[in-house]
Design an enzyme around this catalytic site. Sequence first.
Site, short mmCIF file in Angstrom:
data_model
loop_
_atom_site.label_atom_id
_atom_site.label_comp_id
_atom_site.label_asym_id
_atom_site.label_seq_id
_atom_site.Cartn_x
_atom_site.Cartn_y
_atom_site.Cartn_z
N LYS A 47 19.16 39.91 31.48
CA LYS A 47 18.56 39.28 31.95
C LYS A 47 17.06 38.66 31.98
CE LYS A 47 18.53 38.46 36.67
NZ LYS A 47 17.45 38.95 37.80
N ASP A 63 24.69 42.50 33.80
CA ASP A 63 24.50 41.73 35.24
C ASP A 63 24.52 42.93 35.81
OD1 ASP A 63 24.32 40.99 38.01
OD2 ASP A 63 25.00 39.19 37.34
N HIS A 64 23.17 43.76 36.24
CA HIS A 64 23.14 45.45 37.08
C HIS A 64 24.32 45.33 38.48
CE1 HIS A 64 19.68 44.16 39.33
NE2 HIS A 64 20.55 45.08 39.98
N LYS A 71 27.34 49.06 39.90
CA LYS A 71 27.12 49.50 41.52
C LYS A 71 28.89 49.27 41.33
CE LYS A 71 22.76 46.56 42.87
NZ LYS A 71 21.17 47.17 42.87
N LYS A 92 13.56 37.32 49.74
CA LYS A 92 12.53 37.93 49.40
C LYS A 92 11.38 38.54 50.91
CE LYS A 92 12.92 38.97 45.02
NZ LYS A 92 13.65 39.78 44.57
N ASP A 151 17.28 33.78 39.74
CA ASP A 151 16.81 35.62 39.62
C ASP A 151 18.19 35.84 40.34
OD1 ASP A 151 15.43 37.03 39.10
OD2 ASP A 151 14.94 36.85 41.30
N HIS A 194 24.29 37.32 40.11
CA HIS A 194 24.21 38.61 40.97
C HIS A 194 25.14 38.25 42.10
CE1 HIS A 194 21.34 40.26 38.81
NE2 HIS A 194 20.19 40.93 39.57
N GLU A 204 16.58 40.90 50.78
CA GLU A 204 15.50 42.00 50.45
C GLU A 204 13.77 41.94 51.16
OE1 GLU A 204 15.68 42.78 45.64
OE2 GLU A 204 15.66 40.94 46.11
C1 BG6 Z 1 17.05 41.54 39.63
C2 BG6 Z 1 16.03 40.26 39.98
O1 BG6 Z 1 17.73 41.08 38.78
O2 BG6 Z 1 17.69 41.92 40.82
C3 BG6 Z 1 14.91 40.85 40.96
O3 BG6 Z 1 15.29 40.03 39.02
C4 BG6 Z 1 15.92 41.65 42.73
O4 BG6 Z 1 14.08 39.49 41.60
C5 BG6 Z 1 16.80 42.54 41.77
O5 BG6 Z 1 14.88 42.35 43.72
C6 BG6 Z 1 17.74 43.23 43.08
O6 BG6 Z 1 18.51 44.43 42.26
P1 BG6 Z 1 18.41 45.72 43.90
O7 BG6 Z 1 19.63 46.14 42.45
O8 BG6 Z 1 17.52 46.14 44.04
O9 BG6 Z 1 19.20 44.69 43.92
#
Ligand code: BG6
Length: 504
Positions: free
Chosen positions: A158, A187-188, A192, A350, A245, A250, A226
């Site tokens: 992404k 989309d990581h 999870k 953030k 983002d 997500h 975050e």
């Molecule tokens: C990413 C975003 O896809 O996911 C970042 O670009 C974000 O801005 C991050 O901090 C959050 O991922 P995780 O796995 O740390 O929750």
Amino acid sequence: MIKTSNKKSEPTIFIIFGGTGDLTRRKIMPALYNLFLANWLPTEFAIIGTSSTKTSDEKYISDLLDAINQFSRNGKAKKEEWEKFASHITFQDADLTQAATFKPFGKLIEKYKKQWQKTPSIIYYCAVAPRFFCTIAENISKSKIENDPATTRIIIEKPFGTDLDSAKALNKRLLGIFDEKQIYRIDHYLGKEVVQNIMAFRFANSIMEPLWNRNHVENVQISVTEQIGIGSRGNYFDNAGILRDMIQNHLLQLLCIIAMEPPTNFNADEVRDRKVDVLKAMRKIETGKVESMSARGQYSSGWIEGKEVLGYREEENVKDNSNTETYAAMKLHIDNWRWQGVPFYLRTGKRLFKSASIITIQFKEIPHNIFVSEDAAPPKQNRLVISIQPDMAIRFQLQSKVPGLEMNLNTVDVVFDYAGNKKTDSPEAYETLLLDAITGDQTLFMRADQVETAWELIMPILNYWEKNKEQNFPNYSADSWGPENAEALIAKDGYHWFNLPDNK
Ligand code: BG6
């Protein structure tokens, strides 16, 4: 996604574009190494790291070892294990923009084929800036290196596009070279552990389905907060903003998993069809309603855990008068039988008070309270709280009698948490996703229509925010829970954002 044993998969060659980049160091290589340690990689596998700067195999491998030692969930690599793993890695320089420099990959593929006497799967991994995704795909095609739909796959990171039009254009170009079955859009969040468990929780338990609808659910909150700021990513973030983002991908994917209809089976396309159904059923956000359905914020300076942190506009590579949002909240509706009238609230930002990804399903009030007394508050509503990170737990909040001679109630949590397992026992999202890519399972990857429909949904907000600058930025301080307008967004419906531990 369903794998019950670490049965070895087909021989595989990984070609990682961006082989010296941050993503490779932090996520991809630790994930591959941990899969190797857990015996999930095929016996015959090769990793070819690539970047434009020439380096030796030895230097490349020793840099990767530093990365593993720093970022692997299993801690520092053990010499013998690392050496075994490293014997599968080579480095090949290439200029992404020059098809001619791709030719050596063809030769390496041939070499492994001969050596193994088998046809391997080939995975091209685009761990590079998005502007190179298509260039890589086109140069794979032009240089005539392996592109057989039966054996080759391409992984795309992404962000997938910057708006609906660019995502469509990107899909069109990629689909001119690869079949959809070959394209793995990451989309990581979908990899999870707890996110995967939502499906098990919903579709492997008969007690959930009768409750999972408008008759019992009052509202749903999806909150990804975050503590970190944007760090060194100012160049990217200031042009993107948190709506692009985090929400476009997500948070909307989390929403789909919560709201989807039960698929008839666990096939990739069946699962993804049911998720797209949710996005298609979402009520279009009218331009005139953007203000009342959403809230945006930008952080100012503050103190986080005893350290002073910069405001967003003071961050490196961010414009002094930037109007980019670092916080976004919104209210969404799904117009279908299951969810009509149930608001879905999303928020992410953030530099907030705490890092926590939580989905809260708040159930309706009991229809009639029999525990009436002068000093007792009415029973609180039940909640199902799914903590994705850092706590990994699913908890039911129920009402219960406080032990004693009086009939007093309080909230008790019935918890399934992963705390019993060592943290290192749970695979990282990238391990799950890479293993799925190796075995050719697309369930947890984004299909073209999923990405486009998600863009379609948020375009009215993006357009409105771009046209109508927010005059009050910055409007929340680092270490807070975000801007006041986000509190107002949910408070006007009579609710509040849920945080753990909850005392309200
Ligand atoms: C990413 C975003 O896809 O996911 C970042 O670009 C974000 O801005 C991050 O901090 C959050 O991922 P995780 O796995 O740390 O929750």
